[in-house]
Write an enzyme that holds these catalytic residues in place. Structure first.
Site, PDB file in Angstrom:
ATOM      1  CG  ASN A  21       7.943 -29.060  22.770  1.00 36.78           C
ATOM      2  OD1 ASN A  21       7.136 -29.555  21.976  1.00 36.78           O
ATOM      3  ND2 ASN A  21       8.448 -29.728  23.777  1.00 36.78           N
ATOM      4  CD  GLU A  24       4.639 -40.386  23.321  1.00 41.52           C
ATOM      5  OE1 GLU A  24       5.347 -40.136  24.319  1.00 41.52           O
ATOM      6  OE2 GLU A  24       4.570 -41.515  22.816  1.00 41.52           O
ATOM      7  CB  CYS A  71       8.458 -33.892  26.958  1.00 45.40           C
ATOM      8  SG  CYS A  71       9.032 -34.700  25.458  1.00 45.40           S
ATOM      9  CD  GLU A 108       3.982 -39.830  19.077  1.00 47.10           C
ATOM     10  OE1 GLU A 108       4.829 -38.980  19.382  1.00 47.10           O
ATOM     11  OE2 GLU A 108       2.888 -39.542  18.559  1.00 47.10           O
TER      12      GLU A 108
HETATM   13  P1  NAP Z   1      -0.509 -28.065  25.730  1.00 45.60           P
HETATM   14  O1  NAP Z   1      -0.906 -26.769  26.317  1.00 45.60           O
HETATM   15  O2  NAP Z   1      -1.030 -29.297  26.364  1.00 45.60           O
HETATM   16  O3  NAP Z   1      -0.938 -27.982  24.196  1.00 45.60           O
HETATM   17  C1  NAP Z   1      -0.684 -29.035  23.310  1.00 45.60           C
HETATM   18  C2  NAP Z   1      -1.711 -28.997  22.190  1.00 45.60           C
HETATM   19  O4  NAP Z   1      -3.013 -29.213  22.740  1.00 45.60           O
HETATM   20  C3  NAP Z   1      -1.786 -27.674  21.459  1.00 45.60           C
HETATM   21  O5  NAP Z   1      -2.054 -27.932  20.103  1.00 45.60           O
HETATM   22  C4  NAP Z   1      -2.967 -26.993  22.114  1.00 45.60           C
HETATM   23  O6  NAP Z   1      -3.601 -26.042  21.305  1.00 45.60           O
HETATM   24  C5  NAP Z   1      -3.880 -28.162  22.341  1.00 45.60           C
HETATM   25  N1  NAP Z   1      -4.871 -27.955  23.388  1.00 45.60           N
HETATM   26  C6  NAP Z   1      -4.811 -27.124  24.456  1.00 45.60           C
HETATM   27  N2  NAP Z   1      -5.927 -27.240  25.194  1.00 45.60           N
HETATM   28  C7  NAP Z   1      -6.716 -28.162  24.569  1.00 45.60           C
HETATM   29  C8  NAP Z   1      -7.993 -28.727  24.848  1.00 45.60           C
HETATM   30  N3  NAP Z   1      -8.699 -28.367  25.904  1.00 45.60           N
HETATM   31  N4  NAP Z   1      -8.474 -29.645  23.995  1.00 45.60           N
HETATM   32  C9  NAP Z   1      -7.782 -30.022  22.915  1.00 45.60           C
HETATM   33  N5  NAP Z   1      -6.565 -29.525  22.592  1.00 45.60           N
HETATM   34  C10 NAP Z   1      -6.037 -28.608  23.421  1.00 45.60           C
HETATM   35  O7  NAP Z   1       1.057 -28.263  25.676  1.00 45.60           O
HETATM   36  P2  NAP Z   1       2.156 -27.256  25.135  1.00 45.60           P
HETATM   37  O8  NAP Z   1       2.309 -26.173  26.140  1.00 45.60           O
HETATM   38  O9  NAP Z   1       1.876 -26.885  23.730  1.00 45.60           O
HETATM   39  O10 NAP Z   1       3.442 -28.197  25.090  1.00 45.60           O
HETATM   40  C11 NAP Z   1       4.228 -28.421  26.192  1.00 45.60           C
HETATM   41  C12 NAP Z   1       3.894 -29.738  26.856  1.00 45.60           C
HETATM   42  O11 NAP Z   1       4.043 -30.798  25.914  1.00 45.60           O
HETATM   43  C13 NAP Z   1       4.846 -30.077  27.975  1.00 45.60           C
HETATM   44  O12 NAP Z   1       4.121 -30.587  29.062  1.00 45.60           O
HETATM   45  C14 NAP Z   1       5.736 -31.150  27.373  1.00 45.60           C
HETATM   46  O13 NAP Z   1       6.335 -31.996  28.307  1.00 45.60           O
HETATM   47  C15 NAP Z   1       4.784 -31.853  26.496  1.00 45.60           C
HETATM   48  N6  NAP Z   1       5.504 -32.614  25.451  1.00 45.60           N
HETATM   49  C16 NAP Z   1       5.538 -33.964  25.549  1.00 45.60           C
HETATM   50  C17 NAP Z   1       6.234 -34.704  24.600  1.00 45.60           C
HETATM   51  C18 NAP Z   1       6.294 -36.194  24.683  1.00 45.60           C
HETATM   52  O14 NAP Z   1       6.624 -36.803  23.662  1.00 45.60           O
HETATM   53  N7  NAP Z   1       6.006 -36.829  25.805  1.00 45.60           N
HETATM   54  C19 NAP Z   1       6.876 -34.039  23.555  1.00 45.60           C
HETATM   55  C20 NAP Z   1       6.815 -32.656  23.483  1.00 45.60           C
HETATM   56  C21 NAP Z   1       6.104 -31.955  24.453  1.00 45.60           C
HETATM   57  P3  NAP Z   1      -3.328 -24.473  21.504  1.00 45.60           P
HETATM   58  O15 NAP Z   1      -1.925 -24.251  21.134  1.00 45.60           O
HETATM   59  O16 NAP Z   1      -4.278 -23.838  20.576  1.00 45.60           O
HETATM   60  O17 NAP Z   1      -3.598 -24.168  22.944  1.00 45.60           O
END
Ligand code: NAP
Length: 485
Positions: free
Chosen positions: A159, A258, A292, A466
């Site tokens: 994102n 995060e 998020c 962070e």
């Molecule tokens: P995600 O599905 O959890 O993926 C995040 C990262 O983790 C990607 O690089 C993904 O790779 C990788 N990943 C997925 N499955 C994995 C596994 N089993 N082992 C290791 N790495 C793995 O999240 P997203 O859909 O990209 O992002 C949206 C989420 O991020 C939302 O829940 C949002 O709230 C959260 N977010 C939080 C913050 C914060 O600062 N708190 C900021 C931004 C976003 P792939 O792309 O290859 O699957």
């Protein structure tokens, strides 16, 4: 395709390991799609476990030299990185829009925000301050200092393809740690494009390595089980964060997490409603709601409900939707089909349970993963969107009567990242802020993100912070030397 030829012509698409571009060890690649057109825009090398090991080898080789550099030297390189990113800001912003979909104005904002982490940590690199005191009983000297923790594995979401990574790379480099970054598969290009910029700024080979991979689980797991890795910094969903915490436990790797959010946005009856609307548009619509920190639940006092709802609906209905690269577009497509399907499902569920659609509410036919700015009023308490991240341009509104009631409802979530509230009465504002179980509060503000502030959540929104000095500490280990002389 023609519209981006120049932009994509020089964008690297291989793995960046030890300061060199490499193919993956099995020759695997995967496609990157423009969510506005559904066209393939690039084919990127997909790292294997062997490539991850090679990246760790490169990081290990670079570690002693980088850690031994004087803090000021590391700071100067970070400062130069900030300047070079700003020099190339427009190109990077367009790249973000191409792979993520967000409107160019959002991408420009992201690049500036991303660059700031290098400027802030250029200044913070020279403030790794320890302590020296006298032990109360023995009289020994207690000398406390902070050493670079070691190799950090960084895993980032789609994102904010630039900012979520620089928010980790900046403090890691300031602390003296080398990193291996695995960007999200939907948006690997922005980080690959950053690598020549960091090289030009003087970041030595092996200090930052980038390995996009379609086998995220395997590749990250292999790194977390390598004894050389001492920190894992993850931004993404709570579900994946939980898995990585389990993995990190095996080698007691220091985690920074995060994770997801479910932000309430509270408008009291004494709020400046116009200011609340401006804040709501930022808190809800920055990044098309794919944040998020996005306001997920609007609680509006019944006395100002009609005014707030009418004004918010007018603003939302006025947003131009289209390809994020086009002039005047404020709302690009969502990142992929899964994201779009989830928003459609959540809106349908809320409408079935009685929500009234004031604007939007229906996805246009493709191509592109578009969903219009949508306002839903009178959302039922059992609607799924109140418990899950919508991650789309949908505002869900409910009313409330009393302060105690709204605090209870706002806190009724497993998440605790950020909450927003609007009131002209600052003593109420501070009282309510302290009662809200969230790591961050926007009081009369719709935006809390700032490189100088500790960003992070409580409960299932994460561990650690962070940004700010706290962000630097995530990459340092404290050592205490008990000494007599
Ligand atoms: P995600 O599905 O959890 O993926 C995040 C990262 O983790 C990607 O690089 C993904 O790779 C990788 N990943 C997925 N499955 C994995 C596994 N089993 N082992 C290791 N790495 C793995 O999240 P997203 O859909 O990209 O992002 C949206 C989420 O991020 C939302 O829940 C949002 O709230 C959260 N977010 C939080 C913050 C914060 O600062 N708190 C900021 C931004 C976003 P792939 O792309 O290859 O699957």
């Amino acid at each position: 395709m023609a519209m981006y030829d120049n932009l994509l012509a020089n964008v690297p698409t291989d793995l960046w390991i030890g300061g060199k571009w490499r193919q993956s060890s099995d020759g695997g690649r995967f496609d990157v799609i423009d969510p506005a057109t559904e066209n393939k825009v690039a084919s990127v090398a997909s790292a294997t476990v062997d490539d991850a090991k090679a990246a760790l080898d490169a990081a290990q080789a670079a570690f002693p030299g980088w850690a031994a550099k004087k803090p000021r030297e590391r700071g100067e390189i970070l400062r130069k990185s900030f300047e070079l990113i700003m020099r190339d800001a427009e190109r990077l912003a367009k790249l973000i829009t191409i792979e993520n979909g967000k409107a160019l104005s959002d991408s420009r904002g992201e690049v500036a925000y991303a660059a700031e982490f290098f400027r802030w940590y250029a200044e913070e690199a020279v403030r790794n301050i320890g302590q020296n005191s006298v032990a109360p009983s023995s009289g020994a000297r207690m000398f406390v200092h902070h050493k670079p923790a070691g190799i950090a594995v960084l895993v980032t979401p789609w994102n904010f393809p630039a900012a979520m990574a620089t928010r980790k790379i900046g403090p890691a480099l300031a602390a003296g740690c080398p990193v291996v970054l695995k960007p999200a598969s939907d948006t690997p290009l922005t980080m690959l494009a950053l690598m020549p910029i960091l090289e030009e700024a003087g970041v030595p080979a092996g200090v930052v390595n980038v390995i996009p991979s379609r086998s995220s689980g395997k590749v990250v797991s292999a790194m977390l089980h390598d004894p050389r890795v001492r920190v894992v910094s993850f931004t993404g969903s709570t579900e994946v964060g939980r898995k990585l915490l389990h993995e990190a436990a095996d080698n007691i790797v220091k985690p920074a997490m995060e994770l997801g959010g479910n932000a309430p946005f509270i408008v009291f009856d004494d709020a400046d409603v116009d200011a609340a609307i401006d804040g709501a548009m930022i808190a809800k619509m920055r990044n098309m709601g794919e944040a998020c920190t996005a306001a997920n639940r609007f609680y509006v006092h019944e006395k100002v409900h009609d005014e707030f709802t009418k004004k918010l609906t007018a603003k939302m209905a006025g947003l131009k939707m289209g390809n994020g690269l086009d002039d005047g577009v404020a709302l690009g497509p969502l990142v992929n089909k899964d994201g779009l399907d989830k928003v459609i499902e959540l809106v349908d569920d809320a409408v079935k349970k009685g929500a009234k659609v004031l604007t939007g509410g229906k996805a246009p036919s493709g191509p592109g993963f578009f969903y219009p700015a949508t306002v839903l009023d009178n959302v039922a308490a059992d609607a799924k969107m109140l418990n899950e991240e919508i991650f789309g341009p949908v505002a869900s509104i409910q009313t409330f009567k009393s302060e105690d009631e709204v605090v209870t409802r706002a806190n009724d979530t497993e998440y605790g990242l950020v909450a927003y509230l609007y009131t002209k009465d600052l003593s109420r504002g501070m009282r309510v802020s302290e009662k809200l179980d969230f790591g961050m509060i926007g009081l009369n503000r719709g935006l809390v993100s700032d490189p100088a502030a500790p960003f992070g959540g409580v409960k299932q929104s994460g561990l650690g912070r962070e940004g700010a000095h706290e962000g630097l500490m995530e990459f340092l280990e404290t050592q205490y030397i008990s000494v007599t002389w």
